[in-house]
Design an enzyme around this catalytic site. Sequence first.
Site, PDB file in Angstrom:
ATOM      1  N   LYS A   1       0.796  -1.233   0.000  1.00 27.34           N
ATOM      2  CA  LYS A   1       0.000   0.000   0.000  1.00 27.34           C
ATOM      3  C   LYS A   1       0.826   1.279   0.000  1.00 27.34           C
ATOM      4  O   LYS A   1       0.426   2.269  -0.612  1.00 27.34           O
ATOM      5  CB  LYS A   1      -0.926   0.010   1.202  1.00 27.34           C
ATOM      6  CG  LYS A   1      -2.007  -1.029   1.137  1.00 27.34           C
ATOM      7  CD  LYS A   1      -2.786  -0.931   2.408  1.00 27.34           C
ATOM      8  CE  LYS A   1      -4.075  -1.680   2.340  1.00 27.34           C
ATOM      9  NZ  LYS A   1      -4.888  -1.352   3.514  1.00 27.34           N
TER      10      LYS A   1
ATOM     11  N   GLU B   1      -9.982   2.133  -4.980  1.00 25.91           N
ATOM     12  CA  GLU B   1     -10.799   2.544  -3.834  1.00 25.91           C
ATOM     13  C   GLU B   1     -10.446   3.971  -3.417  1.00 25.91           C
ATOM     14  O   GLU B   1      -9.275   4.309  -3.282  1.00 25.91           O
ATOM     15  CB  GLU B   1     -10.561   1.601  -2.652  1.00 25.91           C
ATOM     16  CG  GLU B   1     -10.979   0.160  -2.940  1.00 25.91           C
ATOM     17  CD  GLU B   1     -10.960  -0.735  -1.708  1.00 25.91           C
ATOM     18  OE1 GLU B   1     -11.712  -1.708  -1.694  1.00 25.91           O
ATOM     19  OE2 GLU B   1     -10.186  -0.467  -0.767  1.00 25.91           O
TER      20      GLU B   1
ATOM     21  N   ARG C   1      -7.726  -7.420  -8.713  1.00 21.17           N
ATOM     22  CA  ARG C   1      -8.446  -8.694  -8.858  1.00 21.17           C
ATOM     23  C   ARG C   1      -9.936  -8.409  -8.988  1.00 21.17           C
ATOM     24  O   ARG C   1     -10.358  -7.266  -8.840  1.00 21.17           O
ATOM     25  CB  ARG C   1      -8.214  -9.540  -7.606  1.00 21.17           C
ATOM     26  CG  ARG C   1      -8.600  -8.748  -6.368  1.00 21.17           C
ATOM     27  CD  ARG C   1      -8.685  -9.557  -5.118  1.00 21.17           C
ATOM     28  NE  ARG C   1      -8.656  -8.715  -3.937  1.00 21.17           N
ATOM     29  CZ  ARG C   1      -9.694  -8.083  -3.413  1.00 21.17           C
ATOM     30  NH1 ARG C   1     -10.883  -8.178  -3.980  1.00 21.17           N
ATOM     31  NH2 ARG C   1      -9.562  -7.327  -2.336  1.00 21.17           N
TER      32      ARG C   1
ATOM     33  N   LYS D   1      -3.752  11.093   7.497  1.00 23.14           N
ATOM     34  CA  LYS D   1      -4.766  11.862   8.205  1.00 23.14           C
ATOM     35  C   LYS D   1      -6.007  10.977   8.280  1.00 23.14           C
ATOM     36  O   LYS D   1      -6.363  10.318   7.303  1.00 23.14           O
ATOM     37  CB  LYS D   1      -5.045  13.134   7.392  1.00 23.14           C
ATOM     38  CG  LYS D   1      -6.072  14.026   7.991  1.00 23.14           C
ATOM     39  CD  LYS D   1      -5.457  14.945   9.031  1.00 23.14           C
ATOM     40  CE  LYS D   1      -6.572  15.636   9.803  1.00 23.14           C
ATOM     41  NZ  LYS D   1      -6.275  15.832  11.214  1.00 23.14           N
TER      42      LYS D   1
ATOM     43  N   GLY E   1      -8.310  -6.526   4.511  1.00 22.44           N
ATOM     44  CA  GLY E   1      -9.423  -6.980   5.339  1.00 22.44           C
ATOM     45  C   GLY E   1      -9.556  -6.227   6.647  1.00 22.44           C
ATOM     46  O   GLY E   1     -10.045  -6.763   7.636  1.00 22.44           O
ATOM     47  N   GLY E   2      -9.119  -4.974   6.643  1.00 24.50           N
ATOM     48  CA  GLY E   2      -9.277  -4.139   7.833  1.00 24.50           C
ATOM     49  C   GLY E   2      -8.264  -4.420   8.936  1.00 24.50           C
ATOM     50  O   GLY E   2      -8.331  -3.812   9.997  1.00 24.50           O
TER      51      GLY E   2
ATOM     52  N   ASN F   1      -7.219  -2.662  -5.806  1.00 20.91           N
ATOM     53  CA  ASN F   1      -7.306  -4.118  -5.746  1.00 20.91           C
ATOM     54  C   ASN F   1      -7.132  -4.666  -7.150  1.00 20.91           C
ATOM     55  O   ASN F   1      -7.885  -4.331  -8.050  1.00 20.91           O
ATOM     56  CB  ASN F   1      -8.641  -4.558  -5.163  1.00 20.91           C
ATOM     57  CG  ASN F   1      -8.713  -4.241  -3.683  1.00 20.91           C
ATOM     58  OD1 ASN F   1      -7.775  -4.528  -2.947  1.00 20.91           O
ATOM     59  ND2 ASN F   1      -9.791  -3.634  -3.240  1.00 20.91           N
TER      60      ASN F   1
ATOM     61  N   LYS G   1     -16.784  -4.601   4.540  1.00 19.52           N
ATOM     62  CA  LYS G   1     -18.013  -4.218   3.839  1.00 19.52           C
ATOM     63  C   LYS G   1     -19.156  -5.197   4.122  1.00 19.52           C
ATOM     64  O   LYS G   1     -18.944  -6.409   4.148  1.00 19.52           O
ATOM     65  CB  LYS G   1     -17.735  -4.202   2.332  1.00 19.52           C
ATOM     66  CG  LYS G   1     -16.625  -3.233   1.949  1.00 19.52           C
ATOM     67  CD  LYS G   1     -16.132  -3.493   0.531  1.00 19.52           C
ATOM     68  CE  LYS G   1     -14.933  -2.607   0.230  1.00 19.52           C
ATOM     69  NZ  LYS G   1     -14.220  -3.008  -1.004  1.00 19.52           N
TER      70      LYS G   1
ATOM     71  N   ARG H   1     -24.315  -8.823   1.947  1.00 21.27           N
ATOM     72  CA  ARG H   1     -23.477 -10.004   2.185  1.00 21.27           C
ATOM     73  C   ARG H   1     -24.089 -10.818   3.323  1.00 21.27           C
ATOM     74  O   ARG H   1     -24.264 -10.296   4.436  1.00 21.27           O
ATOM     75  CB  ARG H   1     -22.066  -9.596   2.585  1.00 21.27           C
ATOM     76  CG  ARG H   1     -21.335  -8.847   1.497  1.00 21.27           C
ATOM     77  CD  ARG H   1     -19.869  -8.763   1.839  1.00 21.27           C
ATOM     78  NE  ARG H   1     -19.181  -7.871   0.931  1.00 21.27           N
ATOM     79  CZ  ARG H   1     -17.862  -7.782   0.844  1.00 21.27           C
ATOM     80  NH1 ARG H   1     -17.096  -8.508   1.645  1.00 21.27           N
ATOM     81  NH2 ARG H   1     -17.302  -6.947  -0.008  1.00 21.27           N
TER      82      ARG H   1
HETATM   83  P1  ADP Z   1      -8.127  -2.977   3.797  1.00 23.57           P
HETATM   84  O1  ADP Z   1      -7.244  -3.259   2.638  1.00 23.57           O
HETATM   85  O2  ADP Z   1      -7.679  -3.633   5.054  1.00 23.57           O
HETATM   86  O3  ADP Z   1      -9.581  -3.149   3.503  1.00 23.57           O
HETATM   87  P2  ADP Z   1      -8.275  -0.082   3.348  1.00 23.57           P
HETATM   88  O4  ADP Z   1      -7.072   0.745   3.190  1.00 23.57           O
HETATM   89  O5  ADP Z   1      -9.068  -0.423   2.116  1.00 23.57           O
HETATM   90  O6  ADP Z   1      -7.879  -1.431   4.125  1.00 23.57           O
HETATM   91  O7  ADP Z   1      -9.241   0.588   4.408  1.00 23.57           O
HETATM   92  C1  ADP Z   1     -10.393  -0.071   4.858  1.00 23.57           C
HETATM   93  C2  ADP Z   1     -11.363   0.901   5.477  1.00 23.57           C
HETATM   94  O8  ADP Z   1     -10.736   1.624   6.561  1.00 23.57           O
HETATM   95  C3  ADP Z   1     -11.848   1.978   4.526  1.00 23.57           C
HETATM   96  O9  ADP Z   1     -12.926   1.552   3.731  1.00 23.57           O
HETATM   97  C4  ADP Z   1     -12.245   3.069   5.521  1.00 23.57           C
HETATM   98  O10 ADP Z   1     -13.503   2.750   6.083  1.00 23.57           O
HETATM   99  C5  ADP Z   1     -11.201   2.963   6.619  1.00 23.57           C
HETATM  100  N1  ADP Z   1     -10.067   3.894   6.390  1.00 23.57           N
HETATM  101  C6  ADP Z   1      -8.886   3.626   5.808  1.00 23.57           C
HETATM  102  N2  ADP Z   1      -8.089   4.733   5.748  1.00 23.57           N
HETATM  103  C7  ADP Z   1      -8.788   5.755   6.312  1.00 23.57           C
HETATM  104  C8  ADP Z   1      -8.528   7.164   6.552  1.00 23.57           C
HETATM  105  N3  ADP Z   1      -7.370   7.770   6.209  1.00 23.57           N
HETATM  106  N4  ADP Z   1      -9.512   7.885   7.169  1.00 23.57           N
HETATM  107  C9  ADP Z   1     -10.685   7.302   7.512  1.00 23.57           C
HETATM  108  N5  ADP Z   1     -10.970   5.998   7.325  1.00 23.57           N
HETATM  109  C10 ADP Z   1     -10.054   5.220   6.741  1.00 23.57           C
END
Ligand code: ADP
Length: 446
Positions: free
Chosen positions: A116, A275, A292, A201, A164-165, A290, A237, A336
Amino acid sequence: MFKKILIANRGEIALRVIRTCQEMGIKTVAVYSTADKDSLHVRFADEAVCIGPPPSNLSYLNIPAIISAAEITNADAIHPGYGFLSENSKFSKICQEHDIKFIGPTPEMIDGMGDKATAKATMIKAGVPTIPGSKGLLKDVNEGIKLSEKMGYPVIIKATAGGGGKGMRIIRSSEEFQDAWDSARQESKAAFGNDGMYLEKFLENPRHIEIQIIGDQYGTVAHLSERDCSIQRRHQKLIEETPSPFMTTELRKKMGEAAIKAAKSINYEGVGTIEFLVDSDKSFYFMEMNTRIQVEHPITEEVINFDLIREQIKVAAGIKISGKNYTPKLHAIECRINAEDPYKNFMPSPGTITSLHKPGGHGVRVDTHIYGGYKIPPNYDSMIAKLITVAQTREEAIAKMKRALKEFVIEGVKTTIPFHKQMMRNEDYVKGNFTIKFLDDFEMIK
Ligand code: ADP
């Protein structure tokens, strides 16, 4: 065109890929772990090869076993689905070396986007707006604190290998920094074998809106509009829809152009998703790409009448795309359905499905691998079905979803169906009034 595709995945996405292959006259090979021997993807494929015991690292992530399965069955391509090996550049490379087409990007493209922090740097170079934060990885905790004090709290630290968060922490003051830093790094090391962290941020109340793109091998890239995935629990999600209730023609044009620019900057080939987080003032920021097919791809398919897996296979086989961008003509929603108990903090609920009735009728699609008597193995993801409705308007899609949820009967395990029923009645949701914080203080009505 390919003659035989091996699907290196399980569950609903393996079935989804097999279906399109059959329509295209392509033979299919399923691979499965011993936990999945009675799965539908095994029954529906032309051939099936057992690749190991239940734990993923010994089966669905077992590269030598999967490559051997492709060689003994003479498969000329591998579809990785989502999750598992779908964004593994080593696997993409090994496929290349064995003269098997990986249906997805080259190892170089995955490397350019998989990590990332690197992806973000690539986007900054390409002129795509990103969330303000560290330039690449943080050296140590002090660098993080210094930068956060300069930018102002809240900030979020994120694992460069994350997904995956996992591996993210929101930090609201310098005092909290050290603990968050230690626990995020530990979690990330354990889950991804990499504890590199970067900082952003933290946006307080954005929407998660992503753009579907497709690129061919000749440099043409098109976008297929957005999906709003703001309804999330713990960064995962639960409900997706397209078009986004927040979208305007102008914003879609801008975000579509930014997504295409992002994909072109790495000569992207295949289907992919960019995203973004979108603020209330409609500024948008790249979050990740992503490389894929995604879980929520069916809503895009439904609103533009387009089989994304078919297009993905076609571009992998070297067929050109027209380069036309698509905008939604209808409205689609996906819920889901997970084997989890929404009344008990979404606790996983594996077990045997004793009885099943799937909804049907006009504008209702169910993508699932479950059947009456199916035993949900505890080893994998808890998602057991995707319920998708499509209609002329958002209101009608919600009405259809309510009706379909009522018809959906899954007995023997707890599911998220009651959660979705409550959401479809929620006033703010129905008004389209939500951000990624929506579920933070959501409670199930008993
Ligand atoms: P993953 O790959 O683990 O899904 P992401 O980078 O796509 O991680 O982030 C997942 C979720 O986390 C986003 O959809 C959003 O809800 C939250 N998020 C990520 N970065 C930020 C940010 N800078 N500010 C607010 N929320 C964030």
